[in-house]
Motif scaffolding. Sequence first.
Motif, PDB file in Angstrom:
ATOM      1  N   SER A 100       7.720   3.997 -17.386  1.00 48.45           N
ATOM      2  CA  SER A 100       8.247   4.413 -16.078  1.00 48.45           C
ATOM      3  C   SER A 100       7.651   5.743 -15.650  1.00 48.45           C
ATOM      4  N   GLY A 101       7.425   6.652 -16.608  1.00 49.39           N
ATOM      5  CA  GLY A 101       6.811   7.929 -16.266  1.00 49.39           C
ATOM      6  C   GLY A 101       5.394   7.762 -15.767  1.00 49.39           C
ATOM      7  N   ALA A 102       4.630   6.888 -16.437  1.00 50.70           N
ATOM      8  CA  ALA A 102       3.251   6.647 -16.006  1.00 50.70           C
ATOM      9  C   ALA A 102       3.221   6.032 -14.611  1.00 50.70           C
ATOM     10  N   VAL A 103       4.118   5.094 -14.348  1.00 52.81           N
ATOM     11  CA  VAL A 103       4.182   4.480 -13.022  1.00 52.81           C
ATOM     12  C   VAL A 103       4.546   5.529 -11.971  1.00 52.81           C
ATOM     13  N   GLY A 104       5.502   6.409 -12.292  1.00 55.04           N
ATOM     14  CA  GLY A 104       5.881   7.457 -11.358  1.00 55.04           C
ATOM     15  C   GLY A 104       4.729   8.385 -11.037  1.00 55.04           C
ATOM     16  N   VAL A 105       3.954   8.758 -12.052  1.00 53.29           N
ATOM     17  CA  VAL A 105       2.796   9.628 -11.821  1.00 53.29           C
ATOM     18  C   VAL A 105       1.757   8.930 -10.946  1.00 53.29           C
ATOM     19  N   VAL A 106       1.533   7.636 -11.187  1.00 50.45           N
ATOM     20  CA  VAL A 106       0.582   6.891 -10.366  1.00 50.45           C
ATOM     21  C   VAL A 106       1.043   6.857  -8.904  1.00 50.45           C
ATOM     22  N   PHE A 107       2.349   6.668  -8.695  1.00 49.59           N
ATOM     23  CA  PHE A 107       2.888   6.716  -7.333  1.00 49.59           C
ATOM     24  C   PHE A 107       2.538   8.052  -6.673  1.00 49.59           C
ATOM     25  N   LEU A 108       2.796   9.146  -7.382  1.00 43.71           N
ATOM     26  CA  LEU A 108       2.565  10.468  -6.804  1.00 43.71           C
ATOM     27  C   LEU A 108       1.080  10.726  -6.576  1.00 43.71           C
ATOM     28  N   LEU A 109       0.232  10.289  -7.512  1.00 45.03           N
ATOM     29  CA  LEU A 109      -1.200  10.504  -7.352  1.00 45.03           C
ATOM     30  C   LEU A 109      -1.782   9.704  -6.182  1.00 45.03           C
ATOM     31  N   SER A 110      -1.104   8.622  -5.806  1.00 38.85           N
ATOM     32  CA  SER A 110      -1.607   7.810  -4.697  1.00 38.85           C
ATOM     33  C   SER A 110      -1.245   8.390  -3.336  1.00 38.85           C
ATOM     34  N   LEU A 111      -0.396   9.400  -3.291  1.00 37.94           N
ATOM     35  CA  LEU A 111       0.032   9.960  -2.004  1.00 37.94           C
ATOM     36  C   LEU A 111      -1.120  10.516  -1.171  1.00 37.94           C
ATOM     37  N   PRO A 112      -2.074  11.268  -1.748  1.00 35.82           N
ATOM     38  CA  PRO A 112      -3.157  11.808  -0.908  1.00 35.82           C
ATOM     39  C   PRO A 112      -4.153  10.746  -0.454  1.00 35.82           C
ATOM     40  N   LEU A 113      -4.113   9.566  -1.039  1.00 32.76           N
ATOM     41  CA  LEU A 113      -5.062   8.527  -0.677  1.00 32.76           C
ATOM     42  C   LEU A 113      -4.754   7.975   0.716  1.00 32.76           C
ATOM     43  N   ARG A 114      -5.724   7.274   1.264  1.00 30.42           N
ATOM     44  CA  ARG A 114      -5.540   6.714   2.617  1.00 30.42           C
ATOM     45  C   ARG A 114      -4.394   5.725   2.645  1.00 30.42           C
ATOM     46  N   ARG A 115      -4.204   5.006   1.536  1.00 30.65           N
ATOM     47  CA  ARG A 115      -3.117   4.048   1.425  1.00 30.65           C
ATOM     48  C   ARG A 115      -2.385   4.274   0.109  1.00 30.65           C
ATOM     49  N   PRO A 116      -1.120   4.637   0.161  1.00 32.19           N
ATOM     50  CA  PRO A 116      -0.375   4.868  -1.087  1.00 32.19           C
ATOM     51  C   PRO A 116      -0.097   3.565  -1.817  1.00 32.19           C
ATOM     52  N   LEU A 117       0.395   3.696  -3.029  1.00 25.43           N
ATOM     53  CA  LEU A 117       0.576   2.528  -3.888  1.00 25.43           C
ATOM     54  C   LEU A 117       1.532   1.510  -3.290  1.00 25.43           C
ATOM     55  N   ILE A 118       2.590   1.969  -2.626  1.00 24.57           N
ATOM     56  CA  ILE A 118       3.577   1.027  -2.088  1.00 24.57           C
ATOM     57  C   ILE A 118       2.951   0.138  -1.016  1.00 24.57           C
ATOM     58  N   PHE A 119       1.917   0.625  -0.348  1.00 22.12           N
ATOM     59  CA  PHE A 119       1.224  -0.209   0.637  1.00 22.12           C
ATOM     60  C   PHE A 119       0.721  -1.493  -0.014  1.00 22.12           C
ATOM     61  N   TYR A 120       0.082  -1.384  -1.159  1.00 26.91           N
ATOM     62  CA  TYR A 120      -0.495  -2.558  -1.818  1.00 26.91           C
ATOM     63  C   TYR A 120       0.588  -3.485  -2.355  1.00 26.91           C
ATOM     64  N   LEU A 121       1.677  -2.905  -2.862  1.00 20.37           N
ATOM     65  CA  LEU A 121       2.772  -3.748  -3.330  1.00 20.37           C
ATOM     66  C   LEU A 121       3.404  -4.508  -2.166  1.00 20.37           C
ATOM     67  N   ALA A 122       3.620  -3.814  -1.048  1.00 19.13           N
ATOM     68  CA  ALA A 122       4.228  -4.468   0.120  1.00 19.13           C
ATOM     69  C   ALA A 122       3.291  -5.507   0.713  1.00 19.13           C
ATOM     70  N   ARG A 123       2.004  -5.200   0.790  1.00 16.79           N
ATOM     71  CA  ARG A 123       1.056  -6.156   1.364  1.00 16.79           C
ATOM     72  C   ARG A 123       0.954  -7.407   0.503  1.00 16.79           C
ATOM     73  N   ALA A 124       0.947  -7.235  -0.821  1.00 16.38           N
ATOM     74  CA  ALA A 124       0.868  -8.399  -1.706  1.00 16.38           C
ATOM     75  C   ALA A 124       2.087  -9.297  -1.541  1.00 16.38           C
ATOM     76  N   THR A 125       3.257  -8.687  -1.383  1.00 16.32           N
ATOM     77  CA  THR A 125       4.479  -9.468  -1.208  1.00 16.32           C
ATOM     78  C   THR A 125       4.470 -10.217   0.124  1.00 16.32           C
ATOM     79  N   VAL A 126       4.079  -9.529   1.199  1.00 17.17           N
ATOM     80  CA  VAL A 126       4.033 -10.165   2.515  1.00 17.17           C
ATOM     81  C   VAL A 126       2.999 -11.293   2.521  1.00 17.17           C
ATOM     82  N   ALA A 127       1.860 -11.074   1.867  1.00 17.45           N
ATOM     83  CA  ALA A 127       0.819 -12.101   1.828  1.00 17.45           C
ATOM     84  C   ALA A 127       1.310 -13.352   1.114  1.00 17.45           C
TER      85      ALA A 127
END
Length: 213
Positions: A91-118
């Motif tokens: 869970s800690g590693a996942v949390g860090v990945v979430f935070l590291l994705s914030l400066p990116l053009r698309r954060p991690l939740i974008f990909y999770l949400a897009r995969a679910t909608v697709a």
Amino acid sequence: MKLRPGFVVELAVNFLLPWLAYRFSLPHFGETGALIASALPPIVWSLVELARFRRVDALSLMVLAGIVLSIAAMAFGGSPRVLLLRESLVSGAVGVVFLLSLPLRRPLIFYLARATVAREMEGGAAHFEVLWRERPGLASSMRLMTLVWGAGLTCETALRAWVALTWPIGRFLVVSPFIGYGIYGGLALWTLWYRKTMRSGVDESVQPDGMGG
């Protein structure tokens, strides 16, 4: 999003089946073998997704990363304290990945949400891409959710790690589940509340102007 059969199958393959594979394999192959067995359902699911849609399932990748981290953590030894810390590593590693994705053009939740909608609708990925481009509020909402979940998971790991290192093991085993489920439950409730708030804002924005000038 509604709880549809495709989403239920995704959760079962990525969470229920790995747990069942681990529990059934543990008495026969030991902990390392059981962890490897638990990785098989998400691996197969990812291969099927890749063959069908030419993309890798983001949720499966997160689950596989957690399993790999658990196997790697075993290399640090088998002391009781290390074993307790290993429980919080994923869970800690996942949390860090979430935070590291914030400066990116698309954060991690974008990909999770897009995969679910697709998976839930035909052409869902393209539709989600359009919403992402045309609705700036969606991007800011995704970033806020990424921040909250990343911070929550990281804090949960930090708290459980501190308890594991400083408290008696017996007390940790009693209190640790309450810490984990309490924080996860809080994050889930916040997410439900935030989704409801977002929906209310969207509904109000599409309403016609008030009557009477």
